[in-house]
Write an enzyme that holds these catalytic residues in place. Structure first.
Site, PDB file in Angstrom:
ATOM      1  N   LYS A 111      66.445  34.405  35.272  1.00 47.58           N
ATOM      2  CA  LYS A 111      67.567  34.919  36.075  1.00 47.58           C
ATOM      3  C   LYS A 111      68.469  33.817  36.592  1.00 47.58           C
ATOM      4  O   LYS A 111      69.665  34.035  36.759  1.00 47.58           O
ATOM      5  CB  LYS A 111      67.038  35.756  37.251  1.00 47.58           C
ATOM      6  CG  LYS A 111      66.460  37.079  36.781  1.00 47.58           C
ATOM      7  CD  LYS A 111      66.398  38.089  37.903  1.00 47.58           C
ATOM      8  CE  LYS A 111      65.999  39.438  37.334  1.00 47.58           C
ATOM      9  NZ  LYS A 111      65.934  40.479  38.346  1.00 47.58           N
ATOM     10  N   LYS A 215      64.131  42.015  27.074  1.00 52.70           N
ATOM     11  CA  LYS A 215      63.765  43.311  27.652  1.00 52.70           C
ATOM     12  C   LYS A 215      65.011  44.079  28.082  1.00 52.70           C
ATOM     13  O   LYS A 215      66.025  43.482  28.440  1.00 52.70           O
ATOM     14  CB  LYS A 215      62.768  43.145  28.799  1.00 52.70           C
ATOM     15  CG  LYS A 215      63.373  42.928  30.166  1.00 52.70           C
ATOM     16  CD  LYS A 215      62.326  43.152  31.254  1.00 52.70           C
ATOM     17  CE  LYS A 215      62.975  43.071  32.627  1.00 52.70           C
ATOM     18  NZ  LYS A 215      63.713  44.279  33.007  1.00 52.70           N
ATOM     19  N   LYS A 218      68.553  46.245  33.939  1.00 53.74           N
ATOM     20  CA  LYS A 218      69.705  46.753  34.681  1.00 53.74           C
ATOM     21  C   LYS A 218      70.805  45.731  34.683  1.00 53.74           C
ATOM     22  O   LYS A 218      71.983  46.073  34.687  1.00 53.74           O
ATOM     23  CB  LYS A 218      69.313  46.992  36.140  1.00 53.74           C
ATOM     24  CG  LYS A 218      68.448  48.182  36.350  1.00 53.74           C
ATOM     25  CD  LYS A 218      68.392  48.468  37.845  1.00 53.74           C
ATOM     26  CE  LYS A 218      66.975  48.642  38.305  1.00 53.74           C
ATOM     27  NZ  LYS A 218      66.443  47.459  38.960  1.00 53.74           N
TER      28      LYS A 218
HETATM   29  P1  ATP Z   1      66.852  43.632  37.043  1.00 52.20           P
HETATM   30  O1  ATP Z   1      67.458  43.233  35.733  1.00 52.20           O
HETATM   31  O2  ATP Z   1      67.833  43.746  38.180  1.00 52.20           O
HETATM   32  O3  ATP Z   1      65.629  42.806  37.405  1.00 52.20           O
HETATM   33  P2  ATP Z   1      65.093  45.630  35.977  1.00 52.20           P
HETATM   34  O4  ATP Z   1      65.585  46.510  34.906  1.00 52.20           O
HETATM   35  O5  ATP Z   1      64.194  44.500  35.580  1.00 52.20           O
HETATM   36  O6  ATP Z   1      66.349  45.116  36.804  1.00 52.20           O
HETATM   37  P3  ATP Z   1      63.470  46.129  38.314  1.00 52.20           P
HETATM   38  O7  ATP Z   1      63.978  46.887  39.481  1.00 52.20           O
HETATM   39  O8  ATP Z   1      63.393  44.640  38.396  1.00 52.20           O
HETATM   40  O9  ATP Z   1      64.367  46.543  37.045  1.00 52.20           O
HETATM   41  O10 ATP Z   1      62.045  46.686  37.908  1.00 52.20           O
HETATM   42  C1  ATP Z   1      61.586  47.978  38.302  1.00 52.20           C
HETATM   43  C2  ATP Z   1      60.358  48.352  37.491  1.00 52.20           C
HETATM   44  O11 ATP Z   1      60.739  48.627  36.136  1.00 52.20           O
HETATM   45  C3  ATP Z   1      59.289  47.256  37.414  1.00 52.20           C
HETATM   46  O12 ATP Z   1      58.017  47.860  37.480  1.00 52.20           O
HETATM   47  C4  ATP Z   1      59.502  46.647  36.056  1.00 52.20           C
HETATM   48  O13 ATP Z   1      58.317  46.058  35.540  1.00 52.20           O
HETATM   49  C5  ATP Z   1      59.910  47.878  35.253  1.00 52.20           C
HETATM   50  N1  ATP Z   1      60.719  47.513  34.089  1.00 52.20           N
HETATM   51  C6  ATP Z   1      61.904  46.854  34.118  1.00 52.20           C
HETATM   52  N2  ATP Z   1      62.385  46.708  32.882  1.00 52.20           N
HETATM   53  C7  ATP Z   1      61.474  47.260  32.042  1.00 52.20           C
HETATM   54  C8  ATP Z   1      61.416  47.425  30.620  1.00 52.20           C
HETATM   55  N3  ATP Z   1      62.375  46.957  29.845  1.00 52.20           N
HETATM   56  N4  ATP Z   1      60.337  48.064  30.084  1.00 52.20           N
HETATM   57  C9  ATP Z   1      59.347  48.548  30.892  1.00 52.20           C
HETATM   58  N5  ATP Z   1      59.344  48.426  32.240  1.00 52.20           N
HETATM   59  C10 ATP Z   1      60.402  47.793  32.812  1.00 52.20           C
HETATM   60 MG    MG Z   2      63.539  43.094  37.006  1.00 54.12          MG
END
Ligand code: ATP
Ligand code: MG
Length: 354
Positions: A111, A215, A218
């Site tokens: 990040k 991955k 968001k």
């Molecule tokens: P950011 O990019 O802002 O970190 P994010 O998509 O990683 O957003 P988070 O809020 O950090 O979302 O994570 C929320 C939950 O979703 C966590 O349990 C994380 O492990 C899960 N998660 C995030 N991305 C994935 C993915 N691509 N596949 C499966 N689980 C995910």
């Molecule tokens: Mg995340």
């Protein structure tokens, strides 16, 4: 006693990875043990958030929890900034965790990018706040996606060091619980539990639709990289149609998905949505081209996501109801975390003058 804690950041568009890897798995746990689901707004501000957007996104994540089937009577749903114990315990953990531990965290490196000097201190200390989220409730189980595994190992390391550093004090004050996993490196009584990650199923790591090695996130600038929970049927179909693939037909065996990250990802998404194994999916679609598989995947995704999409829309039009859920949740969460922090202050030796 067992207790579940997990959280989602209000950092933008909730996507299929968040749903399959985390939120959908929160729902059945409600009937098995006490569950606490947090909208982690303090985590969100480790990178810049436009205030009006943050307000809206906090309510949107709450709506997603409710629309996915989390019942605010069974589970505690709240936003992190409303329970001050998270920030307080994070400070204590800043003083327990070692610089070297945090420097190994791959999420920070991803990040912060090349210019680490310019990342916020909060982004670096993020895993300590996450440990605080969990341990302020002495939670034992944390359902998350695969990307959070390293942070949960750090949470255990923090709990372990705290239990060791203050072992005598914990015993003297009579605050310990017998260590359920007796181990020569740990005292026989613990105050903080050693939390278990719950990372299971075929959707622990959903990948970007544009790049099978990254991955789904968001914060990915490309909207085509993810299926948002707010996407309508047309948007879902378009994104799946444009999803990166290779020219080969689908293999008949799971082994044939190795070295084909994009194909593996789409088959994994199908399997998770249909509650099948990847092999089941290949038994049905093996030998077929993506031109046949993609429309089937779109149809499945739309069917599975549409009811939640509708319910989220309905709920976000009613911020009053959402805020009432968050208020009730924050009160119930604080009632658990306050006595834990009271104990922690005693263990550390602070004078509680008021
Ligand atoms: P950011 O990019 O802002 O970190 P994010 O998509 O990683 O957003 P988070 O809020 O950090 O979302 O994570 C929320 C939950 O979703 C966590 O349990 C994380 O492990 C899960 N998660 C995030 N991305 C994935 C993915 N691509 N596949 C499966 N689980 C995910
Ligand atoms: Mg995340």
């Amino acid at each position: 006693e067992p207790r579940v804690f997990s959280g989602v950041q209000p950092t933008g568009n909730l996507h299929l990875g968040n749903y399959l890897g985390a939120i959908s798995r929160f729902v059945p746990l409600q009937d098995q043990m006490p569950t606490i689901y947090c909208v982690v707004d303090l985590h969100a501000i480790t990178v810049w958030q436009e205030p009006e957007v943050l307000t809206r996104t906090i309510r949107e994540v709450t709506a997603a929890y409710l629309a996915a089937g989390i019942d605010p009577k069974k589970s505690i749903i709240f936003n992190q900034s409303q329970v001050k114990e998270h920030a307080e315990l994070a400070w204590i953990f800043n003083c327990i965790a070692r610089m070297g531990w945090l420097k190994r965290m791959t999420q920070f490196k991803d990040k912060a990018g090349k210019n680490q000097e310019n990342a916020s201190v909060g982004l670096f200390a993020y895993p300590n706040l996450m440990a605080a989220d969990i341990l302020a409730y002495r939670a034992t189980h944390v359902p998350v996606g695969e990307d959070q595994k390293q942070h949960l190992e750090l949470t255990r390391d923090i709990a372990q060091k705290f239990n060791n550093d203050y072992a005598e004090r914990i015993k003297e004050l009579g605050l310990g619980i017998p260590n359920p996993e007796p181990n020569p490196e740990l005292p026989d009584e613990l105050y903080l539990p050693l939390t278990e990650p719950m990372i299971a199923g075929s959707a622990t790591r959903i990948m970007s639709l544009r790049d099978g090695t990254k991955k789904m996130s968001k914060s990915d600038p490309s909207d085509l990289s993810r299926i948002n929970l707010t996407d309508d049927a047309d948007a879902i179909a378009k994104k799946i149609k444009k999803a990166k693939t290779d020219p080969e037909p689908l293999p008949g065996e799971v082994k044939g998905l190795e070295e084909r990250p994009e194909a593996d990802n789409l088959v994994g998404i199908y399997a998770a949505l249909a509650d099948m194994t990847k092999q089941d999916v290949l038994n049905e679609y093996g030998g077929q081209q993506f031109s046949a598989f993609k429309p089937a995947l779109s149809e499945l995704a739309v069917t599975k996501l549409a009811p939640m999409n509708e319910e989220m829309k309905r709920l976000t039009q009613d911020p009053g109801t959402i805020d009432a859920v968050l208020k009730d949740g924050a009160e119930r969460a604080a009632a658990i975390a306050e006595p834990v922090l009271h104990d922690m202050r005693r263990i550390l030796g602070f004078v509680e003058a008021r």
